[in-house]
Design a protein around this motif. Structure first.
Motif, PDB file in Angstrom:
ATOM      1  N   GLU A   2      36.658   0.239  72.437  1.00 54.31           N
ATOM      2  CA  GLU A   2      37.881   0.179  71.628  1.00 54.31           C
ATOM      3  C   GLU A   2      37.832  -0.970  70.623  1.00 54.31           C
ATOM      4  O   GLU A   2      38.285  -0.829  69.491  1.00 54.31           O
ATOM      5  CB  GLU A   2      39.115   0.033  72.522  1.00 54.31           C
ATOM      6  CG  GLU A   2      39.497   1.298  73.253  1.00 54.31           C
ATOM      7  CD  GLU A   2      39.955   2.419  72.333  1.00 54.31           C
ATOM      8  OE1 GLU A   2      40.405   2.161  71.195  1.00 54.31           O
ATOM      9  OE2 GLU A   2      39.863   3.583  72.751  1.00 54.31           O
ATOM     10  N   ARG A   3      37.262  -2.090  71.011  1.00 55.73           N
ATOM     11  CA  ARG A   3      37.210  -3.251  70.121  1.00 55.73           C
ATOM     12  C   ARG A   3      36.246  -3.043  68.959  1.00 55.73           C
ATOM     13  O   ARG A   3      36.452  -3.586  67.882  1.00 55.73           O
ATOM     14  CB  ARG A   3      36.858  -4.520  70.891  1.00 55.73           C
ATOM     15  CG  ARG A   3      38.015  -4.995  71.767  1.00 55.73           C
ATOM     16  CD  ARG A   3      37.725  -6.299  72.461  1.00 55.73           C
ATOM     17  NE  ARG A   3      37.460  -7.411  71.562  1.00 55.73           N
ATOM     18  CZ  ARG A   3      38.378  -8.151  70.947  1.00 55.73           C
ATOM     19  NH1 ARG A   3      39.653  -7.887  71.121  1.00 55.73           N
ATOM     20  NH2 ARG A   3      38.033  -9.164  70.170  1.00 55.73           N
ATOM     21  N   ILE A   4      35.157  -2.256  69.173  1.00 56.60           N
ATOM     22  CA  ILE A   4      34.212  -2.047  68.065  1.00 56.60           C
ATOM     23  C   ILE A   4      34.499  -0.768  67.283  1.00 56.60           C
ATOM     24  O   ILE A   4      33.803  -0.473  66.315  1.00 56.60           O
ATOM     25  CB  ILE A   4      32.740  -2.081  68.531  1.00 56.60           C
ATOM     26  CG1 ILE A   4      32.374  -0.887  69.393  1.00 56.60           C
ATOM     27  CG2 ILE A   4      32.420  -3.410  69.212  1.00 56.60           C
ATOM     28  CD1 ILE A   4      30.876  -0.700  69.578  1.00 56.60           C
TER      29      ILE A   4
ATOM     30  N   ALA B  13      38.430   1.551  63.380  1.00 54.35           N
ATOM     31  CA  ALA B  13      39.879   1.547  63.150  1.00 54.35           C
ATOM     32  C   ALA B  13      40.505   0.264  63.693  1.00 54.35           C
ATOM     33  O   ALA B  13      41.411  -0.307  63.080  1.00 54.35           O
ATOM     34  CB  ALA B  13      40.516   2.766  63.799  1.00 54.35           C
ATOM     35  N   ASN B  14      40.013  -0.210  64.824  1.00 51.63           N
ATOM     36  CA  ASN B  14      40.540  -1.440  65.415  1.00 51.63           C
ATOM     37  C   ASN B  14      39.831  -2.679  64.863  1.00 51.63           C
ATOM     38  O   ASN B  14      40.452  -3.716  64.631  1.00 51.63           O
ATOM     39  CB  ASN B  14      40.393  -1.408  66.939  1.00 51.63           C
ATOM     40  CG  ASN B  14      41.155  -0.256  67.545  1.00 51.63           C
ATOM     41  OD1 ASN B  14      42.247   0.088  67.092  1.00 51.63           O
ATOM     42  ND2 ASN B  14      40.592   0.371  68.548  1.00 51.63           N
TER      43      ASN B  14
ATOM     44  N   ARG C 236      41.526  -5.899  62.885  1.00 52.08           N
ATOM     45  CA  ARG C 236      41.440  -7.206  63.526  1.00 52.08           C
ATOM     46  C   ARG C 236      40.748  -8.245  62.646  1.00 52.08           C
ATOM     47  O   ARG C 236      41.137  -9.410  62.619  1.00 52.08           O
ATOM     48  CB  ARG C 236      40.706  -7.066  64.872  1.00 52.08           C
ATOM     49  CG  ARG C 236      40.765  -8.305  65.728  1.00 52.08           C
ATOM     50  CD  ARG C 236      40.204  -8.110  67.126  1.00 52.08           C
ATOM     51  NE  ARG C 236      38.751  -7.971  67.098  1.00 52.08           N
ATOM     52  CZ  ARG C 236      38.083  -6.851  67.354  1.00 52.08           C
ATOM     53  NH1 ARG C 236      38.729  -5.758  67.661  1.00 52.08           N
ATOM     54  NH2 ARG C 236      36.768  -6.815  67.309  1.00 52.08           N
ATOM     55  N   LEU C 237      39.719  -7.836  61.914  1.00 47.95           N
ATOM     56  CA  LEU C 237      38.905  -8.798  61.181  1.00 47.95           C
ATOM     57  C   LEU C 237      39.251  -8.932  59.699  1.00 47.95           C
ATOM     58  O   LEU C 237      38.859  -9.914  59.065  1.00 47.95           O
ATOM     59  CB  LEU C 237      37.426  -8.443  61.323  1.00 47.95           C
ATOM     60  CG  LEU C 237      36.864  -8.513  62.744  1.00 47.95           C
ATOM     61  CD1 LEU C 237      35.412  -8.091  62.760  1.00 47.95           C
ATOM     62  CD2 LEU C 237      37.038  -9.897  63.332  1.00 47.95           C
TER      63      LEU C 237
ATOM     64  N   ILE D 289      32.032  -8.487  60.739  1.00 46.68           N
ATOM     65  CA  ILE D 289      31.991  -7.286  61.578  1.00 46.68           C
ATOM     66  C   ILE D 289      30.726  -7.261  62.419  1.00 46.68           C
ATOM     67  O   ILE D 289      30.782  -7.068  63.644  1.00 46.68           O
ATOM     68  CB  ILE D 289      32.105  -6.010  60.717  1.00 46.68           C
ATOM     69  CG1 ILE D 289      33.493  -5.908  60.092  1.00 46.68           C
ATOM     70  CG2 ILE D 289      31.794  -4.769  61.548  1.00 46.68           C
ATOM     71  CD1 ILE D 289      33.624  -4.824  59.041  1.00 46.68           C
ATOM     72  N   VAL D 290      29.576  -7.441  61.784  1.00 45.54           N
ATOM     73  CA  VAL D 290      28.301  -7.382  62.508  1.00 45.54           C
ATOM     74  C   VAL D 290      28.250  -8.461  63.591  1.00 45.54           C
ATOM     75  O   VAL D 290      27.859  -8.190  64.731  1.00 45.54           O
ATOM     76  CB  VAL D 290      27.106  -7.496  61.528  1.00 45.54           C
ATOM     77  CG1 VAL D 290      25.799  -7.696  62.278  1.00 45.54           C
ATOM     78  CG2 VAL D 290      27.038  -6.252  60.634  1.00 45.54           C
TER      79      VAL D 290
END
Length: 176
Positions: free
Chosen positions: A67-69, A72-73, A77-78, A92-93
């Motif tokens: 879910e964290r990666i 959409a999320n 978040r970032l 992101i990476v």
């Protein structure tokens, strides 16, 4: 001195005792084997029972990882106002790699198929971000990257993040 007849009688007696012991052993051999099989099954059940909470926790953590990666999320978040393309790509990476490293020990408690799916999803997520960057002009922004990634995700017929969670849920069902 022992007479030859006494020696033969002693030998016959010993052979008789040995024969009786062998017959007794053959008679109870299956009971002994059944006892050891029951003890082994008992130990296996205890071992599985003590590992079950750890295995469930590993599946929970991996579902959270997925879910964290999920873009959409991840993007929500970032993303920061005015963030540049390369800056967002690096964020992101690095976040995906960090999340993966944080959960790497969970592979001890899930089957190898599930772990391979998790590892592939991580690699595919990084590749998707990097490929999206390659397809954008040098003047693109973080918002452009976010749009491109989300458009790509919308164009996929089966969401790999949902499929991975479904795979983990099936793996959990196999624990019971």
């Amino acid at each position: 001195m022992i007479a030859k007849k006494d020696l033969i009688d002693l030998l016959v007696l010993l052979l008789g005792i040995f024969g009786a012991l062998m017959a007794f052993y053959q008679f109870i051999k299956s009971d002994i084997q059944r006892f050891f099989d029951l003890k082994t099954n008992e130990l296996n059940k205890e071992s599985r029972a003590s590992l079950l909470p750890l295995r469930l926790q590993a599946h929970e953590r991996l579902i959270i990882f997925v879910e964290r990666i999920n873009p959409a999320n991840l993007l929500v978040r970032l993303h920061q106002q005015g963030i540049g393309l390369k800056e967002l790509q690096n964020l992101i990476v690095n976040d995906v790699k960090t999340e993966f490293q944080h959960n790497i020990a969970q592979q001890l408690y899930v089957n190898s198929s599930s772990w391979n799916v998790i590892r592939k999803l991580k690699d595919d997520t990084i590749a998707m971000i990097n490929n999206a960057v390659l397809g954008l002009p040098a003047t693109a922004t973080g918002i452009d990257l976010s749009k491109k990634v989300l458009q790509h995700m919308a164009s996929i017929s089966e969401n790999p993040y949902d499929l991975t969670i479904d795979h983990l849920k099936k793996d959990i069902q196999g624990l019971f």
